[in-house]
Motif scaffolding. Sequence first.
Motif, short mmCIF file in Angstrom:
data_model
loop_
_atom_site.label_atom_id
_atom_site.label_comp_id
_atom_site.label_asym_id
_atom_site.label_seq_id
_atom_site.Cartn_x
_atom_site.Cartn_y
_atom_site.Cartn_z
N THR A 1 -7.68 0.54 -2.55
CA THR A 1 -6.88 0.25 -1.35
C THR A 1 -5.38 0.25 -1.68
N LEU A 2 -5.02 -0.13 -2.91
CA LEU A 2 -3.62 -0.04 -3.34
C LEU A 2 -3.18 1.41 -3.35
N LEU A 3 -4.01 2.28 -3.90
CA LEU A 3 -3.69 3.71 -3.99
C LEU A 3 -3.61 4.34 -2.60
N ALA A 4 -4.53 3.96 -1.72
CA ALA A 4 -4.49 4.48 -0.35
C ALA A 4 -3.22 4.03 0.36
N GLY A 5 -2.82 2.78 0.11
CA GLY A 5 -1.59 2.27 0.70
C GLY A 5 -0.36 3.03 0.21
N ILE A 6 -0.35 3.38 -1.07
CA ILE A 6 0.78 4.15 -1.62
C ILE A 6 0.88 5.51 -0.93
N ALA A 7 -0.27 6.18 -0.78
CA ALA A 7 -0.28 7.49 -0.12
C ALA A 7 0.21 7.36 1.32
N ALA A 8 -0.27 6.34 2.04
CA ALA A 8 0.13 6.15 3.44
C ALA A 8 1.60 5.80 3.55
N GLY A 9 2.08 4.92 2.68
CA GLY A 9 3.49 4.53 2.72
C GLY A 9 4.43 5.68 2.40
N THR A 10 4.04 6.51 1.43
CA THR A 10 4.85 7.68 1.09
C THR A 10 4.91 8.65 2.26
N TRP A 11 3.78 8.82 2.96
CA TRP A 11 3.76 9.69 4.14
C TRP A 11 4.64 9.12 5.25
N LEU A 12 4.57 7.81 5.46
CA LEU A 12 5.39 7.18 6.51
C LEU A 12 6.88 7.32 6.22
N GLY A 13 7.24 7.23 4.94
CA GLY A 13 8.65 7.29 4.57
C GLY A 13 9.13 8.69 4.21
#
Length: 244
Positions: free
Chosen positions: A73-85
């Motif tokens: 879930t940490l890794l998924a959050g990183i991917a999502a956050g990078t996409w958002l930013g």
Amino acid sequence: MAILAVATVVFVLAGLVKGVIGLGLPTIAVGLLSLFVTPAQAASWMLVPSLLTNVWQVAAGPNLWPLTRRLATLLAGIAAGTWLGSGVISGASAGHASVALGLVLILYAGLGLSPLRPRVPAGAEPFLSPLVGLMTGVVSAGTGIFVMPSVPYLQALGLEKDDLVQALGITFLVATVALGVGLFSEGVLAGGTALTSLWMLAPALLGMALGQAIRSRISPAAFRTWFMIGLMLLGAHLAVKPLL
């Protein structure tokens, strides 16, 4: 050619730091290169050395799949956050990227120098991991640096030394790929830039070999302290440079 020569020296230094303490290559590379080029360009040159050195770090550990499942879930959050930013580091707000990068380095170094060693409470990991990942991804997309808040969080999980090193490698590997995809989608990671990033792999590996050779001859704790002090000074310079 002068910038490429400077970048080569920077990657030797960044690799040396990683060889001694096991992390710091992207932080040193992007931080120092941002003194000479834009943070977006610095981040794009860092991608191949970061990707391949972290592949080595991930493969060297004994618990790849258990750690990957735990950090999913940490890794998924990183991917999502990078996409958002995505686009922040190279878009209309790119002028603020240097200041943001400087502040991130100051915060990271300050935490590293402080005596605080927090621990994640039992039962908090399931909801903290995706949140920390999301924040890390957004910071990465805006600055090219993915140590905050992921590194302090991983350290707070209480992992054994070898597991922590491998967990850092897994996290940095996913963050590097996510950042690379974002830079490519924004047109920053073009052919010439990709070739430059590939070229920087050689000095990074040379630096890592030097760092591993001198690791047993110096105190990693003392080296890490001076590393953090240097990061704080570099961050301060990057933060105030646009105001001068």
